[in-house]
Motif scaffolding. Structure first.
Motif, PDB file in Angstrom:
ATOM      1  N   UNK A 200     -18.805  13.615   5.812  1.00  0.00           N
ATOM      2  CA  UNK A 200     -17.342  13.421   5.703  1.00  0.00           C
ATOM      3  C   UNK A 200     -16.984  11.938   5.849  1.00  0.00           C
ATOM      4  N   UNK A 201     -17.706  11.222   6.693  1.00  0.00           N
ATOM      5  CA  UNK A 201     -17.425   9.786   6.876  1.00  0.00           C
ATOM      6  C   UNK A 201     -17.929   8.999   5.668  1.00  0.00           C
ATOM      7  N   UNK A 202     -19.090   9.408   5.129  1.00  0.00           N
ATOM      8  CA  UNK A 202     -19.588   8.764   3.903  1.00  0.00           C
ATOM      9  C   UNK A 202     -18.574   8.921   2.778  1.00  0.00           C
ATOM     10  N   UNK A 203     -17.989  10.135   2.680  1.00  0.00           N
ATOM     11  CA  UNK A 203     -17.008  10.405   1.624  1.00  0.00           C
ATOM     12  C   UNK A 203     -15.773   9.530   1.796  1.00  0.00           C
ATOM     13  N   UNK A 204     -15.219   9.524   3.008  1.00  0.00           N
ATOM     14  CA  UNK A 204     -13.966   8.780   3.228  1.00  0.00           C
ATOM     15  C   UNK A 204     -14.192   7.279   3.108  1.00  0.00           C
ATOM     16  N   UNK A 205     -15.260   6.776   3.720  1.00  0.00           N
ATOM     17  CA  UNK A 205     -15.464   5.324   3.670  1.00  0.00           C
ATOM     18  C   UNK A 205     -15.834   4.885   2.252  1.00  0.00           C
ATOM     19  N   UNK A 206     -16.595   5.708   1.548  1.00  0.00           N
ATOM     20  CA  UNK A 206     -16.944   5.367   0.166  1.00  0.00           C
ATOM     21  C   UNK A 206     -15.719   5.321  -0.729  1.00  0.00           C
ATOM     22  N   UNK A 207     -14.793   6.261  -0.522  1.00  0.00           N
ATOM     23  CA  UNK A 207     -13.565   6.233  -1.320  1.00  0.00           C
ATOM     24  C   UNK A 207     -12.672   5.059  -0.928  1.00  0.00           C
ATOM     25  N   UNK A 208     -12.769   4.628   0.334  1.00  0.00           N
ATOM     26  CA  UNK A 208     -12.042   3.413   0.740  1.00  0.00           C
ATOM     27  C   UNK A 208     -12.536   2.233  -0.109  1.00  0.00           C
ATOM     28  N   UNK A 209     -13.859   2.109  -0.222  1.00  0.00           N
ATOM     29  CA  UNK A 209     -14.420   0.995  -1.013  1.00  0.00           C
ATOM     30  C   UNK A 209     -13.972   1.080  -2.475  1.00  0.00           C
ATOM     31  N   UNK A 210     -14.037   2.284  -3.044  1.00  0.00           N
ATOM     32  CA  UNK A 210     -13.639   2.449  -4.455  1.00  0.00           C
ATOM     33  C   UNK A 210     -12.152   2.104  -4.630  1.00  0.00           C
ATOM     34  N   UNK A 211     -11.338   2.544  -3.675  1.00  0.00           N
ATOM     35  CA  UNK A 211      -9.903   2.231  -3.739  1.00  0.00           C
ATOM     36  C   UNK A 211      -9.697   0.719  -3.662  1.00  0.00           C
ATOM     37  N   UNK A 212     -10.422   0.069  -2.770  1.00  0.00           N
ATOM     38  CA  UNK A 212     -10.291  -1.391  -2.633  1.00  0.00           C
ATOM     39  C   UNK A 212     -10.696  -2.100  -3.924  1.00  0.00           C
ATOM     40  N   UNK A 213     -11.756  -1.623  -4.563  1.00  0.00           N
ATOM     41  CA  UNK A 213     -12.211  -2.252  -5.806  1.00  0.00           C
ATOM     42  C   UNK A 213     -11.171  -2.101  -6.904  1.00  0.00           C
ATOM     43  N   UNK A 271      -7.943 -11.138  -3.268  1.00  0.00           N
ATOM     44  CA  UNK A 271      -6.993 -10.655  -4.281  1.00  0.00           C
ATOM     45  C   UNK A 271      -5.932  -9.711  -3.745  1.00  0.00           C
ATOM     46  N   UNK A 272      -6.099  -9.223  -2.521  1.00  0.00           N
ATOM     47  CA  UNK A 272      -5.122  -8.277  -2.002  1.00  0.00           C
ATOM     48  C   UNK A 272      -5.361  -6.864  -2.502  1.00  0.00           C
ATOM     49  N   UNK A 273      -4.423  -5.958  -2.131  1.00  0.00           N
ATOM     50  CA  UNK A 273      -4.608  -4.541  -2.438  1.00  0.00           C
ATOM     51  C   UNK A 273      -3.338  -3.999  -3.096  1.00  0.00           C
ATOM     52  N   UNK A 274      -2.976  -2.761  -2.777  1.00  0.00           N
ATOM     53  CA  UNK A 274      -1.808  -2.187  -3.442  1.00  0.00           C
ATOM     54  C   UNK A 274      -1.261  -0.980  -2.711  1.00  0.00           C
ATOM     55  N   UNK A 275      -0.612  -0.123  -3.473  1.00  0.00           N
ATOM     56  CA  UNK A 275       0.155   0.985  -2.904  1.00  0.00           C
ATOM     57  C   UNK A 275      -0.669   1.963  -2.075  1.00  0.00           C
ATOM     58  N   UNK A 276      -1.874   2.291  -2.540  1.00  0.00           N
ATOM     59  CA  UNK A 276      -2.664   3.281  -1.785  1.00  0.00           C
ATOM     60  C   UNK A 276      -2.930   2.754  -0.378  1.00  0.00           C
ATOM     61  N   UNK A 277      -3.269   1.486  -0.269  1.00  0.00           N
ATOM     62  CA  UNK A 277      -3.506   0.915   1.060  1.00  0.00           C
ATOM     63  C   UNK A 277      -2.213   0.750   1.858  1.00  0.00           C
ATOM     64  N   UNK A 278      -1.121   0.411   1.178  1.00  0.00           N
ATOM     65  CA  UNK A 278       0.159   0.291   1.882  1.00  0.00           C
ATOM     66  C   UNK A 278       0.524   1.609   2.559  1.00  0.00           C
ATOM     67  N   UNK A 279       0.423   2.702   1.793  1.00  0.00           N
ATOM     68  CA  UNK A 279       0.769   4.016   2.343  1.00  0.00           C
ATOM     69  C   UNK A 279      -0.287   4.464   3.359  1.00  0.00           C
ATOM     70  N   UNK A 280      -1.542   4.158   3.104  1.00  0.00           N
ATOM     71  CA  UNK A 280      -2.607   4.586   4.027  1.00  0.00           C
ATOM     72  C   UNK A 280      -2.407   3.984   5.416  1.00  0.00           C
TER      73      UNK A 280
END
Ligand SMILES: [Fe+2]
Length: 396
Positions: A200-213, A271-280
């Motif tokens: 579950x942590x691999x899933x969440x942290x991996x999606x964090x990286x993909x979202x950041x990219x 480069x900064x991030x966006x809406x998904x991180x703002x709401x997260x």
């Protein structure tokens, strides 16, 4: 140059990046280049149980570096955590040759960066006064202690960023300590350390990286070098994340995810991030939802919302990660990309609706207010409070 990005920028990254399976064994020699006494901040207790901490302590000792274990942190760092720890370090007495060794996920590394700053800067006893927009807005005058960061999860990329995310529940906020001075001096990434991370942590942290990219790629502040890093990171992570979750001991999958996480950190730091991180960030402080889960849930939504402002850029990502299907999917490459991301999220157990994580309708106004941090300022589209409210209610 795609999208006509201007070729004028600053780019910052750790002074030294050491990446490779099993390379944690070099921590002693690397530590010695920073000093002779390591103030140790670490994450999961599993590090002690699996013998990793003993291994690190022995490797440091062999090079004459003393380890002072300070804290094991199991949650995203709070103002109180930083203040308590920095008071302890002041009592201990900081001396020449001290540095911070942070071993763990993003929480441990961010706590380590904040501690490094507070150990050297004494204009205020509380980190709150150094965070953006919540305290006295003090700047770091003195150079923080050097930081050696060793990530044990593949996600936040905190080993390569110049900010530390610090939260508070009362009053509720998640804000950055932001300074190029807290960029880790050395990032030592051994993907083997991520093998023991639960699925579950691999899933969440991996999606964090993909979202950041993805968010760095389409950010209003996008730059050429981070974009190249995002391309490489997405090319590696998107095909690897399911395997990393379902076959935890897969060396290739763990390597790709750890590398993508590192690249995502370098990208977002510049480069900064966006809406998904703002709401997260807001979901973290108001509803105590883990950062990666919140990012993952919000990513497909953010792609749909931002699509009108960055269709061509999202199509570029689609061709990179979906391949030939990107051109043949009805609706075009961006539909194919969103479908691919949603399919991955479903398969690795990310919920689609906020209510599945305990969010209530009554919390939405506060979540909207708290979403307006620096992450949101990179979002390719302006979103009014009314629109953001409607978006969140739509996924409740
Ligand atoms: Fe993140």
């Amino acid at each position: 140059m795609d999208s006509g990005l201007p070729i004028a920028y600053d780019f910052q990254a750790p002074q030294r990046i050491v990446f490779g399976w099993g390379r944690r064994r070099q921590v002693g020699a690397l530590a010695k280049t920073l000093g002779c006494r390591a103030l140790l901040v670490c994450g999961a207790p599993a590090l002690a149980e699996t013998g990793v901490l003993a291994e690190i302590t022995a490797a440091a000792g062999a090079e004459g570096v003393e380890i002072v274990p300070l804290e094991t942190i199991l949650h995203e760092p709070l103002v109180d955590d930083v203040d308590r720890l920095s008071a302890r370090v002041r009592r201990l007495g900081v001396r020449p040759g001290d540095f911070v060794l942070a071993v763990g996920g993003g929480a441990a590394i961010d706590l380590g960066k904040a501690l490094a700053a507070m150990a050297a800067n004494h204009q205020s006893p509380t980190i709150k006064d150094y965070l953006e927009n919540v305290g006295r807005d003090l700047k770091l005058v003195e150079n923080p202690l050097p930081v050696l960061a060793m990530p044990t999860t593949a996600g936040t990329g905190a080993e390569a960023t110049r900010n530390a995310e610090i939260s508070s529940y009362d009053p509720p906020f998640k804000k950055s300590l932001r300074s190029e001075k807290i960029m880790p001096r050395i990032a030592l990434i051994d993907p083997e350390l991520t093998v023991s991370v639960p699925p579950a942590v691999t899933a969440a942290s991996g999606m964090d990286a993909i979202t950041q990219l993805i968010e760095s790629f389409i950010s209003r502040k996008a730059q050429p070098i981070p974009r190249a890093l995002c391309r490489e990171g997405l090319r590696q992570a998107v095909p690897a994340i399911v395997e990393a979750v379902e076959r935890p001991d897969s060396q290739p999958a763990r390597e790709k995810m750890a590398h993508a996480a590192l690249l995502s950190g370098m990208a977002l730091a510049n480069s900064g991030l966006g809406m998904a991180h703002g709401v997260a960030g807001a979901l973290g402080v108001h509803c105590r939802i883990a950062h990666g889960v919140a990012c993952a849930l919000m990513l497909p939504v953010a792609l749909r919302v931002n699509r009108p402002a960055c269709e061509a850029d999202l199509a570029r990502i689609a061709h990179l990660v979906v391949g030939k299907e990107a051109s043949t999917t009805p609706g075009g490459p961006v539909d194919a990309l969103i479908h691919r991301i949603q399919t991955i999220c479903d398969r690795i157990g990310i919920p689609r609706r906020l209510s599945q994580l305990g969010v209530t309708r009554e919390q939405i106004p506060a979540i909207v207010r708290s979403s307006r941090g620096s992450s949101m300022s990179g979002n390719p589209r302006e979103l009014s409070d009314a629109e953001l409210t409607e978006i969140l209610e739509g996924i409740l």
